[in-house]
Write a protein that holds these residues in place. Structure first.
Motif, PDB file in Angstrom:
ATOM      1  N   PHE A 119       0.835  -1.201   0.000  1.00  0.00           N
ATOM      2  CA  PHE A 119       0.000   0.000   0.000  1.00  0.00           C
ATOM      3  C   PHE A 119       0.869   1.251   0.000  1.00  0.00           C
ATOM      4  CE2 PHE A 119      -2.147   3.424   2.287  1.00  0.00           C
ATOM      5  CZ  PHE A 119      -3.331   3.536   1.560  1.00  0.00           C
ATOM      6  N   PHE A 120       1.932   1.249   0.803  1.00  0.00           N
ATOM      7  CA  PHE A 120       2.791   2.429   0.924  1.00  0.00           C
ATOM      8  C   PHE A 120       3.766   2.541  -0.241  1.00  0.00           C
ATOM      9  CE2 PHE A 120       1.742   1.253   5.355  1.00  0.00           C
ATOM     10  CZ  PHE A 120       1.068   2.400   5.709  1.00  0.00           C
ATOM     11  N   ARG A 121       4.120   1.424  -0.843  1.00  0.00           N
ATOM     12  CA  ARG A 121       5.081   1.469  -1.944  1.00  0.00           C
ATOM     13  C   ARG A 121       4.515   2.173  -3.163  1.00  0.00           C
ATOM     14  NH1 ARG A 121       6.139  -4.544  -0.801  1.00  0.00           N
ATOM     15  NH2 ARG A 121       7.764  -4.533   0.798  1.00  0.00           N
ATOM     16  N   LYS A 122       3.193   2.283  -3.227  1.00  0.00           N
ATOM     17  CA  LYS A 122       2.553   2.923  -4.381  1.00  0.00           C
ATOM     18  C   LYS A 122       2.488   4.439  -4.244  1.00  0.00           C
ATOM     19  CE  LYS A 122      -1.141   0.415  -3.864  1.00  0.00           C
ATOM     20  NZ  LYS A 122      -2.483  -0.192  -4.034  1.00  0.00           N
TER      21      LYS A 122
ATOM     22  N   LEU B 141       3.483  15.073   6.814  1.00  0.00           N
ATOM     23  CA  LEU B 141       4.643  14.346   7.337  1.00  0.00           C
ATOM     24  C   LEU B 141       5.934  15.091   7.019  1.00  0.00           C
ATOM     25  CD1 LEU B 141       2.477  12.081   7.612  1.00  0.00           C
ATOM     26  CD2 LEU B 141       4.240  10.472   6.851  1.00  0.00           C
ATOM     27  N   ALA B 142       6.058  15.524   5.773  1.00  0.00           N
ATOM     28  CA  ALA B 142       7.275  16.204   5.348  1.00  0.00           C
ATOM     29  C   ALA B 142       7.499  17.494   6.128  1.00  0.00           C
ATOM     30  CB  ALA B 142       7.214  16.497   3.850  1.00  0.00           C
ATOM     31  N   ALA B 143       6.426  18.263   6.348  1.00  0.00           N
ATOM     32  CA  ALA B 143       6.553  19.528   7.067  1.00  0.00           C
ATOM     33  C   ALA B 143       6.938  19.307   8.523  1.00  0.00           C
ATOM     34  CB  ALA B 143       5.236  20.304   6.976  1.00  0.00           C
ATOM     35  N   ALA B 144       6.383  18.254   9.132  1.00  0.00           N
ATOM     36  CA  ALA B 144       6.700  17.983  10.537  1.00  0.00           C
ATOM     37  C   ALA B 144       8.141  17.527  10.713  1.00  0.00           C
ATOM     38  CB  ALA B 144       5.749  16.923  11.083  1.00  0.00           C
ATOM     39  N   LEU B 145       8.639  16.777   9.739  1.00  0.00           N
ATOM     40  CA  LEU B 145      10.003  16.260   9.849  1.00  0.00           C
ATOM     41  C   LEU B 145      11.047  17.272   9.411  1.00  0.00           C
ATOM     42  CD1 LEU B 145       9.417  12.635   8.533  1.00  0.00           C
ATOM     43  CD2 LEU B 145       9.938  13.326  10.887  1.00  0.00           C
ATOM     44  N   ASP B 146      10.645  18.232   8.613  1.00  0.00           N
ATOM     45  CA  ASP B 146      11.584  19.241   8.118  1.00  0.00           C
ATOM     46  C   ASP B 146      10.887  20.586   8.037  1.00  0.00           C
ATOM     47  OD1 ASP B 146      13.904  20.342   7.117  1.00  0.00           O
ATOM     48  OD2 ASP B 146      13.503  19.729   5.061  1.00  0.00           O
ATOM     49  N   PRO B 147      10.514  21.174   9.181  1.00  0.00           N
ATOM     50  CA  PRO B 147       9.689  22.385   9.188  1.00  0.00           C
ATOM     51  C   PRO B 147      10.309  23.584   8.494  1.00  0.00           C
ATOM     52  CG  PRO B 147      10.597  21.951  11.376  1.00  0.00           C
ATOM     53  CD  PRO B 147      10.873  20.733  10.541  1.00  0.00           C
ATOM     54  N   GLU B 148      11.631  23.613   8.384  1.00  0.00           N
ATOM     55  CA  GLU B 148      12.290  24.757   7.750  1.00  0.00           C
ATOM     56  C   GLU B 148      12.729  24.452   6.326  1.00  0.00           C
ATOM     57  OE1 GLU B 148      15.323  26.402  10.209  1.00  0.00           O
ATOM     58  OE2 GLU B 148      14.163  26.177  12.040  1.00  0.00           O
ATOM     59  N   GLY B 149      12.365  23.257   5.831  1.00  0.00           N
ATOM     60  CA  GLY B 149      12.679  22.914   4.451  1.00  0.00           C
ATOM     61  C   GLY B 149      14.157  22.826   4.159  1.00  0.00           C
ATOM     62  N   ARG B 150      14.929  22.350   5.154  1.00  0.00           N
ATOM     63  CA  ARG B 150      16.382  22.348   4.973  1.00  0.00           C
ATOM     64  C   ARG B 150      16.866  21.165   4.148  1.00  0.00           C
ATOM     65  NH1 ARG B 150      16.423  23.828  10.941  1.00  0.00           N
ATOM     66  NH2 ARG B 150      15.999  21.618  11.123  1.00  0.00           N
ATOM     67  N   ARG B 151      16.085  20.055   4.113  1.00  0.00           N
ATOM     68  CA  ARG B 151      16.580  18.870   3.422  1.00  0.00           C
ATOM     69  C   ARG B 151      16.368  19.035   1.926  1.00  0.00           C
ATOM     70  NH1 ARG B 151      14.313  16.717   8.164  1.00  0.00           N
ATOM     71  NH2 ARG B 151      15.909  15.775   9.476  1.00  0.00           N
ATOM     72  N   ALA B 152      17.343  18.599   1.197  1.00  0.00           N
ATOM     73  CA  ALA B 152      17.280  18.724  -0.253  1.00  0.00           C
ATOM     74  C   ALA B 152      17.426  17.356  -0.895  1.00  0.00           C
ATOM     75  CB  ALA B 152      18.407  19.657  -0.754  1.00  0.00           C
ATOM     76  N   GLY B 153      17.215  17.305  -2.191  1.00  0.00           N
ATOM     77  CA  GLY B 153      17.353  16.041  -2.900  1.00  0.00           C
ATOM     78  C   GLY B 153      16.411  15.977  -4.063  1.00  0.00           C
ATOM     79  N   ASP B 154      16.568  14.959  -4.873  1.00  0.00           N
ATOM     80  CA  ASP B 154      15.744  14.806  -6.061  1.00  0.00           C
ATOM     81  C   ASP B 154      14.612  13.814  -5.846  1.00  0.00           C
ATOM     82  OD1 ASP B 154      18.769  14.944  -7.959  1.00  0.00           O
ATOM     83  OD2 ASP B 154      17.339  16.550  -7.526  1.00  0.00           O
ATOM     84  N   GLY B 155      14.380  13.452  -4.604  1.00  0.00           N
ATOM     85  CA  GLY B 155      13.331  12.477  -4.334  1.00  0.00           C
ATOM     86  C   GLY B 155      13.943  11.211  -3.805  1.00  0.00           C
ATOM     87  N   ALA B 156      13.261  10.577  -2.887  1.00  0.00           N
ATOM     88  CA  ALA B 156      13.800   9.360  -2.291  1.00  0.00           C
ATOM     89  C   ALA B 156      12.738   8.280  -2.361  1.00  0.00           C
ATOM     90  CB  ALA B 156      14.180   9.616  -0.825  1.00  0.00           C
ATOM     91  N   PRO B 157      13.079   7.145  -2.956  1.00  0.00           N
ATOM     92  CA  PRO B 157      12.096   6.078  -3.084  1.00  0.00           C
ATOM     93  C   PRO B 157      11.889   5.356  -1.768  1.00  0.00           C
ATOM     94  CG  PRO B 157      14.215   5.339  -3.904  1.00  0.00           C
ATOM     95  CD  PRO B 157      14.390   6.790  -3.545  1.00  0.00           C
ATOM     96  N   CYS B 158      10.814   4.571  -1.724  1.00  0.00           N
ATOM     97  CA  CYS B 158      10.627   3.670  -0.584  1.00  0.00           C
ATOM     98  C   CYS B 158      11.774   2.676  -0.571  1.00  0.00           C
ATOM     99  CB  CYS B 158       9.319   2.892  -0.712  1.00  0.00           C
ATOM    100  SG  CYS B 158       7.824   3.887  -0.560  1.00  0.00           S
ATOM    101  N   VAL B 159      12.198   2.270   0.586  1.00  0.00           N
ATOM    102  CA  VAL B 159      13.271   1.285   0.692  1.00  0.00           C
ATOM    103  C   VAL B 159      12.774   0.102   1.496  1.00  0.00           C
ATOM    104  CG1 VAL B 159      15.104   2.972   0.488  1.00  0.00           C
ATOM    105  CG2 VAL B 159      14.206   2.412   2.750  1.00  0.00           C
TER     106      VAL B 159
END
Length: 246
Positions: free
Chosen positions: A21-24, A228-246
């Motif tokens: 369910f989450f991988r999609k 989820l993204a805002a709570a884990l990175d409220p100041e938007g400091r993390r960067a990247g081109d996207g991270a897949p499920c692992v």
């Protein structure tokens, strides 16, 4: 883990669902979802499903640690049954490991001390399916096939039994920040019962309502993942081109 890498989010499924369910889900760049698979579904169909939250968490803990090896912190997310599994897994991580829990996200569930009443697990198959659909406001597509329904029912029944019999492992709250999410038209979990999650943590608490019923996340995952993204990175400091499920 470098500062630019996202915090992995261990994901626990709702009753009858699996890690697929989450991988999609399509993810924003600041999230790395790590679905955990429970026995009795998908590639673990031949394994006996858990019927007690404590036993499930005992088995999940080493799997969770292995899945996030090399990371300096972790978050957990779960919906409905997955919410109590996520909460108890977070407690186990805090009490039994040195891995910090950055955030806990619980969705579609009353607070631990106001759990599900035992009313569905012992019904006949037809009554059970009807009751689960009534409670969730959602019909699983697999129920349209008699073959898949027969395959799913034992696991779904075990999951519902696990949820209905759940009692918190401790009267003490966890230490990690906690966000409670709920569909604004959820008829299974009231806003009052969801907001009682505030007493489940000694840290920051946030309550969010998203559009939809109990299974709002089947269609509303972009907004949910944004929370989820805002709570884990409220100041938007993390960067990247996207991270897949692992």
């Amino acid at each position: 883990m470098s500062p630019a890498e996202p915090v992995p989010v261990l994901c626990l499924p709702f009753a009858g669902a699996g890690a697929g369910f989450f991988r999609k889900w399509q993810q924003p760049s600041s999230l790395r979802l790590v679905p955990l698979q429970l026995p009795g579904r998908e590639e673990r169909t031949d394994e006996e499903p858990h019927r007690e939250v404590a036993r499930a968490v005992h088995a999940l803990l080493p799997e969770a640690l292995d899945a996030v090896k090399g990371h300096s912190e972790v978050a957990v997310f779960g919906h409905s049954l997955g919410a109590v599994l996520a909460y108890e897994l977070a407690r186990a991580l805090e009490e039994r490991t040195e891995l910090p829990v950055a955030h806990v996200f619980v969705s579609g569930s009353p607070a631990p001390e106001h759990g599900r009443a035992g009313e569905a697990a012992e019904l006949s198959d037809d009554e059970f399916v009807a009751r689960v659909e009534e409670l969730a406001g959602y019909r699983h597509p697999a129920f349209e096939s008699a073959e898949f329904r027969e395959l799913m029912l034992p696991t779904l029944r075990a999951d519902v039994e696990m949820h209905e019999s759940y009692r918190p492992a401790s009267d003490y709250p966890i230490e990690a920040p906690l966000t409670c999410l709920r569909g604004d038209r959820d008829t299974l979990v009231t806003a009052h019962d969801a907001q009682l999650w505030k007493s489940a943590t000694t840290s920051a608490f946030d309550y969010r309502e998203l559009a939809g019923g109990h299974m709002y996340l089947t269609d509303g995952q972009p907004e949910l993942l944004g929370v989820l993204a805002a709570a884990l990175d409220p100041e938007g400091r993390r960067a990247g081109d996207g991270a897949p499920c692992v």
